[in-house]
Write an enzyme that holds these catalytic residues in place. Structure first.
Site, PDB file in Angstrom:
ATOM      1  N   CYS A  85     -11.618  33.318 -56.385  1.00  0.00           N
ATOM      2  CA  CYS A  85     -12.593  32.502 -55.982  1.00  0.00           C
ATOM      3  C   CYS A  85     -13.915  32.647 -56.641  1.00  0.00           C
ATOM      4  O   CYS A  85     -14.673  33.751 -56.656  1.00  0.00           O
ATOM      5  CB  CYS A  85     -12.711  32.363 -54.567  1.00  0.00           C
ATOM      6  N   GLU A  86     -14.450  31.571 -57.315  1.00  0.00           N
ATOM      7  CA  GLU A  86     -15.657  32.018 -58.100  1.00  0.00           C
ATOM      8  C   GLU A  86     -16.796  31.739 -57.099  1.00  0.00           C
ATOM      9  O   GLU A  86     -17.944  32.291 -57.389  1.00  0.00           O
ATOM     10  CB  GLU A  86     -15.892  30.638 -59.154  1.00  0.00           C
ATOM     11  N   HIS A  87     -16.878  31.603 -55.956  1.00  0.00           N
ATOM     12  CA  HIS A  87     -17.995  31.545 -55.001  1.00  0.00           C
ATOM     13  C   HIS A  87     -18.354  33.057 -54.313  1.00  0.00           C
ATOM     14  O   HIS A  87     -19.332  33.169 -54.256  1.00  0.00           O
ATOM     15  CB  HIS A  87     -17.596  30.885 -53.877  1.00  0.00           C
ATOM     16  N   HIS A  88     -17.314  33.724 -54.299  1.00  0.00           N
ATOM     17  CA  HIS A  88     -17.323  35.180 -53.590  1.00  0.00           C
ATOM     18  C   HIS A  88     -16.903  36.268 -54.558  1.00  0.00           C
ATOM     19  O   HIS A  88     -17.022  37.310 -54.024  1.00  0.00           O
ATOM     20  CB  HIS A  88     -17.121  35.277 -52.103  1.00  0.00           C
ATOM     21  N   GLN A 126      -9.440  26.374 -55.610  1.00  0.00           N
ATOM     22  CA  GLN A 126      -8.000  25.805 -55.925  1.00  0.00           C
ATOM     23  C   GLN A 126      -7.879  24.609 -55.977  1.00  0.00           C
ATOM     24  O   GLN A 126      -7.035  24.252 -56.698  1.00  0.00           O
ATOM     25  CB  GLN A 126      -7.664  26.207 -54.299  1.00  0.00           C
ATOM     26  N   HIS A 154      -6.741  32.328 -49.066  1.00  0.00           N
ATOM     27  CA  HIS A 154      -8.227  32.794 -49.465  1.00  0.00           C
ATOM     28  C   HIS A 154      -9.024  34.199 -48.867  1.00  0.00           C
ATOM     29  O   HIS A 154      -8.927  33.984 -47.768  1.00  0.00           O
ATOM     30  CB  HIS A 154      -9.158  31.644 -49.476  1.00  0.00           C
ATOM     31  N   CYS A 156     -11.913  34.973 -49.042  1.00  0.00           N
ATOM     32  CA  CYS A 156     -13.230  34.364 -48.220  1.00  0.00           C
ATOM     33  C   CYS A 156     -13.228  33.578 -46.995  1.00  0.00           C
ATOM     34  O   CYS A 156     -14.008  33.631 -46.223  1.00  0.00           O
ATOM     35  CB  CYS A 156     -13.863  33.367 -49.181  1.00  0.00           C
TER      36      CYS A 156
END
Length: 209
Positions: A85-88, A126, A154, A156
């Protein structure tokens, strides 16, 4: 461009120091090198073109019944995938289910797996991953419709925040004839994705022809 392993090692050392750790203590001395190898594997798809895997197609009009074309979809279920995941920068993993309505050309099933793996080996979300898989197949194969369903858990969500360990995410991307809910209903039933308990978070994204 490939992953810059020496730089990843240096940044990992800095990260360990930033959280108050000593990168030279026995348990951590090999961690920077391990992280560099890990990132080289997880992000190998950043510099790859997923369409290359679909370059070799097979004509279905050559054979014992040359006037016969596929009357139904080609469906490949339960492709295991993992991404980050590119956020975390935490992993998410699950299964991809792919279907397409072929014209006169089909592709080896392994090529579809490679498309998923290449696009997943990038910082992702996703929803976008499903869209990119659908676009790659629709744009590079002789097809009348494409359906991509991703079902993933996920990190996260399961390991931080509310820590919903049982939650998973289901996304749908459709192209061509499969933008019609009725047309894709049989395939969704065959896939069985709607019955896997993935009810926590569902998003649907479609692009008409």
């Amino acid at each position: 461009m490939t992953v810059d392993r020496p730089r990843v090692e240096q940044l990992t050392r800095e990260l360990l120091e930033a959280i108050g750790e000593d990168p030279e203590r026995p348990g951590l001395t090999q961690t920077p090198a391990r992280m560099a190898a890990l990132y080289a594997e997880f992000f190998a798809g950043v510099s790859e073109d997923p369409a290359e895997h679909l370059a070799r197609t097979i004509s279905v009009s050559r054979g014992p019944a040359p006037d016969t074309l596929p009357s139904g979809a080609v469906l490949l279920r339960d492709i295991r995938f993992r991404s980050v995941c590119e956020h975390h920068l935490l992993p998410f993993a699950g299964h991809a289910h792919l279907a397409y309505l072929p014209g006169e050309q089909v592709v080896g099933l392994g090529a579809l797996v490679k498309v998923v793996e290449t696009l997943a080996a990038r910082p992702q979300v996703q929803e976008r991953l499903g869209e990119q898989i659908a676009d790659t197949i629709a744009d590079n194969l002789d097809t009348r419709g494409v359906l991509v369903i991703l079902d993933a858990s996920h990190g996260c969500v399961t390991m931080r925040g509310e820590r919903q360990s049982a939650a998973s995410t289901l996304t749908i991307a459709a192209r061509g004839e499969f933008t019609d809910p009725t047309a894709r209903g049989e395939l969704i039933t065959l896939i069985g994705a709607a019955g896997t308990g993935s009810t926590a978070h569902t998003r649907t994204a479609e692009t008409p022809e």
